[in-house]
Design a protein around this motif. Structure first.
Motif, PDB file in Angstrom:
ATOM      1  N   HIS A  17       0.725  -1.330   0.100  1.00 55.76           N
ATOM      2  CA  HIS A  17       0.102   0.036  -0.048  1.00 55.76           C
ATOM      3  C   HIS A  17       0.777   1.294   0.152  1.00 55.76           C
ATOM      4  CE1 HIS A  17      -4.083   1.810   0.651  1.00 55.76           C
ATOM      5  NE2 HIS A  17      -3.165   2.551   1.336  1.00 55.76           N
ATOM      6  N   ALA A  18       0.150   2.413  -0.342  1.00 55.11           N
ATOM      7  CA  ALA A  18       1.230   3.783  -0.457  1.00 55.11           C
ATOM      8  C   ALA A  18       1.759   3.765   0.720  1.00 55.11           C
ATOM      9  CB  ALA A  18       0.360   4.632  -0.825  1.00 55.11           C
ATOM     10  N   SER A  19       2.782   4.763   0.913  1.00 52.66           N
ATOM     11  CA  SER A  19       3.651   5.127   1.887  1.00 52.66           C
ATOM     12  C   SER A  19       3.698   4.438   2.926  1.00 52.66           C
ATOM     13  CB  SER A  19       2.751   6.304   2.636  1.00 52.66           C
ATOM     14  OG  SER A  19       2.879   7.477   1.609  1.00 52.66           O
ATOM     15  N   GLY A  21       6.520   2.518   3.435  1.00 49.03           N
ATOM     16  CA  GLY A  21       7.971   2.488   3.783  1.00 49.03           C
ATOM     17  C   GLY A  21       8.842   1.732   2.944  1.00 49.03           C
ATOM     18  N   MET A  24      12.094   3.478   1.810  1.00 48.57           N
ATOM     19  CA  MET A  24      12.976   3.565   2.859  1.00 48.57           C
ATOM     20  C   MET A  24      13.518   2.141   3.170  1.00 48.57           C
ATOM     21  SD  MET A  24      13.391   6.262   3.695  1.00 48.57           S
ATOM     22  CE  MET A  24      14.662   6.201   5.110  1.00 48.57           C
ATOM     23  N   ILE A  60       6.429  10.670  -3.032  1.00 50.35           N
ATOM     24  CA  ILE A  60       5.931   9.380  -3.091  1.00 50.35           C
ATOM     25  C   ILE A  60       6.690   8.829  -4.380  1.00 50.35           C
ATOM     26  CG2 ILE A  60       3.508   9.892  -2.383  1.00 50.35           C
ATOM     27  CD1 ILE A  60       2.749   9.917  -5.578  1.00 50.35           C
ATOM     28  N   SER A  61       6.780   7.478  -4.390  1.00 53.06           N
ATOM     29  CA  SER A  61       7.346   6.886  -5.551  1.00 53.06           C
ATOM     30  C   SER A  61       6.290   7.029  -6.859  1.00 53.06           C
ATOM     31  CB  SER A  61       7.462   5.273  -5.288  1.00 53.06           C
ATOM     32  OG  SER A  61       8.445   5.339  -4.284  1.00 53.06           O
ATOM     33  N   CYS A  81       8.640  -0.419  -5.847  1.00 53.23           N
ATOM     34  CA  CYS A  81       7.613  -0.190  -6.655  1.00 53.23           C
ATOM     35  C   CYS A  81       6.740   0.930  -5.931  1.00 53.23           C
ATOM     36  CB  CYS A  81       6.845  -1.099  -6.943  1.00 53.23           C
ATOM     37  SG  CYS A  81       7.569  -2.668  -7.770  1.00 53.23           S
ATOM     38  N   PRO A  82       5.936   1.848  -6.733  1.00 50.46           N
ATOM     39  CA  PRO A  82       5.241   2.811  -6.244  1.00 50.46           C
ATOM     40  C   PRO A  82       3.935   2.095  -5.566  1.00 50.46           C
ATOM     41  CG  PRO A  82       5.291   3.103  -8.615  1.00 50.46           C
ATOM     42  CD  PRO A  82       5.946   1.792  -8.185  1.00 50.46           C
ATOM     43  N   TYR A  84       1.058   3.894  -4.976  1.00 52.57           N
ATOM     44  CA  TYR A  84      -0.313   4.424  -5.276  1.00 52.57           C
ATOM     45  C   TYR A  84      -1.149   3.610  -6.423  1.00 52.57           C
ATOM     46  CZ  TYR A  84      -0.901   8.643  -2.864  1.00 52.57           C
ATOM     47  OH  TYR A  84      -0.941   9.371  -1.880  1.00 52.57           O
ATOM     48  N   ASN A 134       6.143  -2.804   8.945  1.00 49.97           N
ATOM     49  CA  ASN A 134       7.283  -1.508   9.025  1.00 49.97           C
ATOM     50  C   ASN A 134       6.941  -0.710  10.098  1.00 49.97           C
ATOM     51  OD1 ASN A 134       9.518  -0.322   8.516  1.00 49.97           O
ATOM     52  ND2 ASN A 134       8.423   0.795   7.000  1.00 49.97           N
ATOM     53  N   ASP A 137       8.896   1.680  15.181  1.00 41.59           N
ATOM     54  CA  ASP A 137       9.447   2.868  15.894  1.00 41.59           C
ATOM     55  C   ASP A 137       8.300   3.625  16.260  1.00 41.59           C
ATOM     56  OD1 ASP A 137      10.048   5.070  13.623  1.00 41.59           O
ATOM     57  OD2 ASP A 137       9.746   3.332  12.956  1.00 41.59           O
ATOM     58  N   LYS A 138       7.097   3.549  15.539  1.00 42.66           N
ATOM     59  CA  LYS A 138       6.074   4.553  15.890  1.00 42.66           C
ATOM     60  C   LYS A 138       5.396   4.211  17.285  1.00 42.66           C
ATOM     61  CE  LYS A 138       5.090   6.867  11.892  1.00 42.66           C
ATOM     62  NZ  LYS A 138       5.124   8.262  11.604  1.00 42.66           N
ATOM     63  N   SER A 259      11.986  -1.202  11.499  1.00 44.51           N
ATOM     64  CA  SER A 259      11.945   0.132  11.276  1.00 44.51           C
ATOM     65  C   SER A 259      12.802   0.409  10.141  1.00 44.51           C
ATOM     66  CB  SER A 259      12.189   0.830  12.493  1.00 44.51           C
ATOM     67  OG  SER A 259      12.297   2.209  12.165  1.00 44.51           O
ATOM     68  N   ALA A 260      12.204   0.755   9.000  1.00 45.52           N
ATOM     69  CA  ALA A 260      13.194   1.072   7.955  1.00 45.52           C
ATOM     70  C   ALA A 260      13.820   2.244   7.928  1.00 45.52           C
ATOM     71  CB  ALA A 260      12.256   0.947   6.462  1.00 45.52           C
ATOM     72  N   GLU A 261      12.872   3.411   8.425  1.00 39.79           N
ATOM     73  CA  GLU A 261      13.511   4.492   8.807  1.00 39.79           C
ATOM     74  C   GLU A 261      14.807   4.523   9.562  1.00 39.79           C
ATOM     75  OE1 GLU A 261      11.486   7.140   7.656  1.00 39.79           O
ATOM     76  OE2 GLU A 261      12.826   8.751   8.195  1.00 39.79           O
TER      77      GLU A 261
HETATM   78  N1  LIG Z   1       8.664   6.431  11.373  1.00 39.90           N
HETATM   79  C1  LIG Z   1       9.001   5.867  10.285  1.00 39.90           C
HETATM   80  N2  LIG Z   1       8.589   6.202   9.362  1.00 39.90           N
HETATM   81  C2  LIG Z   1       9.094   5.638   8.122  1.00 39.90           C
HETATM   82  C3  LIG Z   1       9.393   4.337   8.084  1.00 39.90           C
HETATM   83  N3  LIG Z   1       9.305   3.674   6.828  1.00 39.90           N
HETATM   84  C4  LIG Z   1       9.283   4.896   6.213  1.00 39.90           C
HETATM   85  N4  LIG Z   1       8.626   5.895   6.861  1.00 39.90           N
HETATM   86  C5  LIG Z   1       8.311   7.300   6.454  1.00 39.90           C
HETATM   87  O1  LIG Z   1       7.194   6.847   5.887  1.00 39.90           O
HETATM   88  C6  LIG Z   1       7.083   7.930   4.788  1.00 39.90           C
HETATM   89  C7  LIG Z   1       6.778   6.841   3.187  1.00 39.90           C
HETATM   90  O2  LIG Z   1       7.968   6.118   3.228  1.00 39.90           O
HETATM   91  P1  LIG Z   1       8.311   5.515   1.771  1.00 39.90           P
HETATM   92  O3  LIG Z   1       9.503   4.725   2.074  1.00 39.90           O
HETATM   93  O4  LIG Z   1       8.432   6.701   0.758  1.00 39.90           O
HETATM   94  O5  LIG Z   1       7.074   4.766   1.696  1.00 39.90           O
HETATM   95  P2  LIG Z   1       6.743   3.892   0.100  1.00 39.90           P
HETATM   96  O6  LIG Z   1       6.170   2.812   0.527  1.00 39.90           O
HETATM   97  O7  LIG Z   1       8.028   3.839  -0.681  1.00 39.90           O
HETATM   98  O8  LIG Z   1       5.851   4.840  -0.355  1.00 39.90           O
HETATM   99  P3  LIG Z   1       5.232   5.164  -1.996  1.00 39.90           P
HETATM  100  O9  LIG Z   1       6.335   4.408  -2.855  1.00 39.90           O
HETATM  101  O10 LIG Z   1       4.719   6.335  -2.429  1.00 39.90           O
HETATM  102  O11 LIG Z   1       4.070   4.133  -1.740  1.00 39.90           O
HETATM  103  C8  LIG Z   1       8.090   8.680   4.645  1.00 39.90           C
HETATM  104  O12 LIG Z   1       7.944   9.994   5.085  1.00 39.90           O
HETATM  105  C9  LIG Z   1       9.212   7.977   5.429  1.00 39.90           C
HETATM  106  O13 LIG Z   1      10.230   8.887   6.088  1.00 39.90           O
HETATM  107  C10 LIG Z   1       9.544   3.743   9.388  1.00 39.90           C
HETATM  108  O14 LIG Z   1       9.885   2.549   9.567  1.00 39.90           O
HETATM  109  N5  LIG Z   1       9.525   4.223  10.624  1.00 39.90           N
END
Ligand SMILES: Nc1nc2c(ncn2[C@@H]2O[C@H](COP(=O)(O)OP(=O)(O)OP(=O)(O)O)[C@@H](O)[C@H]2O)c(=O)[nH]1
Ligand SMILES: [Mg+2]
Length: 696
Positions: A17-19, A21, A24, A60-61, A81-82, A84, A134, A137-138, A259-261
């Motif tokens: 799903h979108a966003s 992680g 990251m 976004i991707s 992959c994106p 969206y 993922n 850490d939230k 936690s990918a971040e």
């Molecule tokens: N706190 C936290 N934020 C994260 C984590 N992984 C990604 N994020 C945040 O979540 C947002 C989306 O992360 P992306 O890695 O762009 O997610 P994505 O799945 O690639 O998104 P799309 O490709 O657009 O679908 C960004 O602001 C990241 O910094 C994580 O493990 N912890």
């Protein structure tokens, strides 16, 4: 560059799903493997994967990126992959060439529509799935709840290989089920970790899970099952040997927590992928067809090259890039391959390994690997390249139909050719985007997967082809017809200056059934009008019918009978009868209770049941008529007839009414008379439009 054997390659699509992680996570993997020194971020637009302008400013991707690294001697080809829905084609291409799918779920948001969609697509492609939860850490994450929700969607066999020990801010420890250990990660995002044996309650928990895992593994293989019963378990060596097959057979779906971040939990996931993940060897054979369309098997160890192009992209610094996976043989710089779909020969240019926009040139790549090649002259997404002596065509990815349309307006004159070639190139690159030149209403209709997709396409057109375009509401193909009989006796006479003109046309018109078009007949008796003028009158009638009379739309479903008239021995000529025919038709049309017809579409809508009320309410506000309802796989199916005018950007409305869970398809059905008020509006608009055109 090292050559990798197929068994040492890990091709996978990071989807979800979108966003959630995904980007990251890919960045964290690159950091673990030392491809990058430190991780970039989405906020700063500094990740390797999201390097396009439109990705950085939207955060976004938008397109799938190819990344590669080496881990424990294995080459990872990662396709980030994106998420969206608008850009689903990117994920579909990546899943086709991946040997497994890594599905990312956000710990706070759980399984979404995007997760369900990629699960379904990966299943259709027959590849194993790994799930990653993922962002532990939230605040307010709950591992048990996440697992339960995921199992609800994807079955009880989703099984955690890692579990977060200290979720929430500061999260850096996971319980590692295969190893019976607690893994503590460095907090500097390097991905480094130390291990200690699990103790206390964690030891109990891991023991229980460990046993369950071994049971799953035993289940995947009869010999292991026998051993399992004979010994009351499996030795470390035995279950490790069996885990790969168990994942292949999807006896269980492994789940990981990260936690990918902060690069927590990623390194161990990479270990498992390197040790037990699917490789091209797990899918030795793929089905294709030969030159005559007969089935043909392509084997990994066949000598002749077979490549599938899963993506093409035009990049300012590269030119046209074609992304491929090799299913057999190898591909070399300078060699010639045959494009089965285009029936043309291509010379292979520079071959690259990519990390986002960073490229490394290699002389060749062999079976199982993924790479990109520049400057092929006529090769598009979905094409197969092969040895000229053994033609093969691999099945193409089937993409969803676009369901949102707009009209592309040129804001500057003289750019038509550039716009046309830009549209063609963009369609070849992205088959989920379609366009059509509507000569009747002189508009170009572009169709895509969603609002954002449309915008991205328009952006690309502007930037790459340097044209000035914007998107507006398309004009609807209304039709004009009559509800009663009408007639006219029209005299055309011109005697001022030069040669005179004279013609008189007597005409009767009457309605015909729907969809029968316009019929012109003559029933002239006597010699009032010479028969040579019949085609002239017909020409005049057809011209008026093409132009439209009420509001500028084509006239249909009536018969015209030219039954009498008058002529003049000198002044009657072709042009005079054309003009008289033209106006006689207009006059009789206006006398025959004219009306507008509007196109009606059959719309099929699939929504979750809890959205029924909202969607039905919205449909009735769009003058929709429901003519069928069904329940299918927990979804409500609605079939309705909706006027085309009311369908503009419907997919966006449906998404917002259903939280992205509703989808629809639309298809032209028939023409119908319009309600008076709506008709009046169209007539007014067309008047305005004509006045504007005259003023210009
Ligand atoms: N706190 C936290 N934020 C994260 C984590 N992984 C990604 N994020 C945040 O979540 C947002 C989306 O992360 P992306 O890695 O762009 O997610 P994505 O799945 O690639 O998104 P799309 O490709 O657009 O679908 C960004 O602001 C990241 O910094 C994580 O493990 N912890
Ligand atoms: Mg992304």
């Amino acid at each position: 560059m090292k050559e990798y054997k197929p068994g040492d390659i890990r091709n996978f699509a990071v989807v979800g799903h979108a966003s959630s992680g995904k980007t990251m996570l890919s960045e964290a993997m690159l950091a673990c493997a030392g491809v990058i020194n430190r991780m970039g971020s989405i906020a700063a637009g500094s990740t390797v994967s999201d390097y396009h302008d439109n990705e950085q400013h939207r955060q976004i991707s938008v397109s799938a990126s190819l990344l590669h690294l080496e881990w424990l001697g294995k080459k990872f080809n990662i396709l980030d992959c994106p998420g969206y829905a608008d850009f689903i084609s990117e994920g579909l291409g990546a899943l086709r060439v991946g040997d497994f799918a890594l599905i990312v779920v956000h710990a706070n948001h759980g399984v979404g529509v995007g997760t369900e969609a990629v699960w379904k697509y990966a299943t259709e492609d027959g590849i194993p799935k790994l799930i990653l939860v993922n962002a532990f850490d939230k605040d307010e994450t709950d591992f048990e709840k996440s697992l339960a929700q995921i199992r609800e969607h994807f079955g009880e066999r989703v099984f955690p290989l890692t579990i977060p020990v200290n979720p929430g801010p500061g999260f850096n420890q996971v319980l590692d089920v295969p190893r019976n250990e607690i893994i503590t990660y460095a907090t500097d995002k390097s991905g480094k970790f130390t291990e200690t044996p699990a103790t206390g309650a964690w030891a109990e928990r891991v023991k229980q899970l460990h046993n369950q895992l071994i049971e799953f593994i035993a289940e995947s293989d009869d010999a292991l099952m026998e051993k399992f019963f004979a010994q009351g378990g499996l030795s470390e060596e035995e279950w490790r040997a069996g885990i790969h097959t168990a994942i292949q057979k999807q006896v269980f779906t492994p789940l990981f927590c990260t936690s990918a971040e902060n690069n927590i939990g990623v390194a161990r996931l990479m270990d498992i992928i390197a040790k037990y993940g699917s490789s091209p060897v797990d899918r030795q054979k793929v089905q294709g067809t030969d030159a005559d369309g007969k089935p043909l098997e392509v084997g990994l160890s066949d000598p002749d090259p077979v490549l599938y192009i899963f993506k093409t992209m035009s990049e300012a610094q590269f030119g046209e890039l074609s992304f491929f996976r090799i299913y057999s043989g190898s591909v070399k710089f300078g060699s010639e391959l045959y494009n089965t779909d285009r029936r043309s020969t291509e010379k292979i240019g520079q071959i690259y390994l990519l990390n986002g926009k960073n490229r490394t040139s290699v002389p060749s790549l062999s079976a199982g690997d993924i790479g990109a090649v520049v400057k092929l002259k006529d090769t598009h997404t979905g094409n197969t390249l092969c040895a000229p002596k053994r033609t093969v065509s691999l099945p193409k990815v089937v993409y969803p139909h676009p369901n949102i349309h707009a009209s592309l307006r040129s804001a500057a004159k003289g750019e038509e050719d550039k716009v046309a070639s830009g549209l063609a190139a963009l369609h070849h690159e992205d088959p989920t985007f379609l366009y059509m030149v509507d000569s009747e209403l002189r508009q170009t209709i572009v169709s895509a997967q969603g609002e954002l997709h449309l915008e991205v396409i328009a952006d690309r057109l502007r930037k790459r082809y340097n044209v000035h375009v914007d998107l507006i509401e398309p004009r609807v193909r209304y039709r004009e017809t009559i509800k009663a009989k009408g007639d006219s006796k029209y005299r055309h006479k011109k005697q001022t200056g030069g040669a005179g003109q004279f013609a008189e046309v007597w005409m009767r018109i009457e309605p015909k059934p729907r969809d029968t078009g316009l019929e012109f007949t003559q029933s002239l008796a006597g010699q009032n009008v010479d028969r040579v003028f019949v085609p002239s009158v017909e020409k005049g009638v057809m011209k008026a019918a093409e132009e439209g009379i009420l509001a500028g739309y084509r006239v249909v479903d009536l018969t015209v009978d030219f039954y009498d008239g008058k002529m003049h021995p000198v002044d009657s000529k072709d042009i005079a009868f054309q003009i008289a025919g033209y106006f006689a038709f207009k006059e009789s049309f206006m006398a025959a209770r004219p009306c507008l017809l509007e196109p009606i579409y059959t719309v099929e809508i699939r929504i979750p049941e809890d959205c029924m009320g909202k969607v039905m309410g919205d449909l009735s506000s769009r003058r929709g008529k429901i003519h069928g309802m069904d329940i299918e796989g927990g979804y409500q199916l609605i079939r309705a007839h909706v006027p085309a005018k009311e369908l503009y950007r419907y997919s966006s409305t449906l998404r917002s009414l259903t939280g992205g869970r509703g989808v629809h398809s639309e298809q032209f059905s028939h023409y119908e008379e319009m309600p008076r008020e709506a008709e009046q509006k169209v007539i007014e608009e067309s008047k305005k439009h004509r006045q504007q055109q005259q003023a210009e």
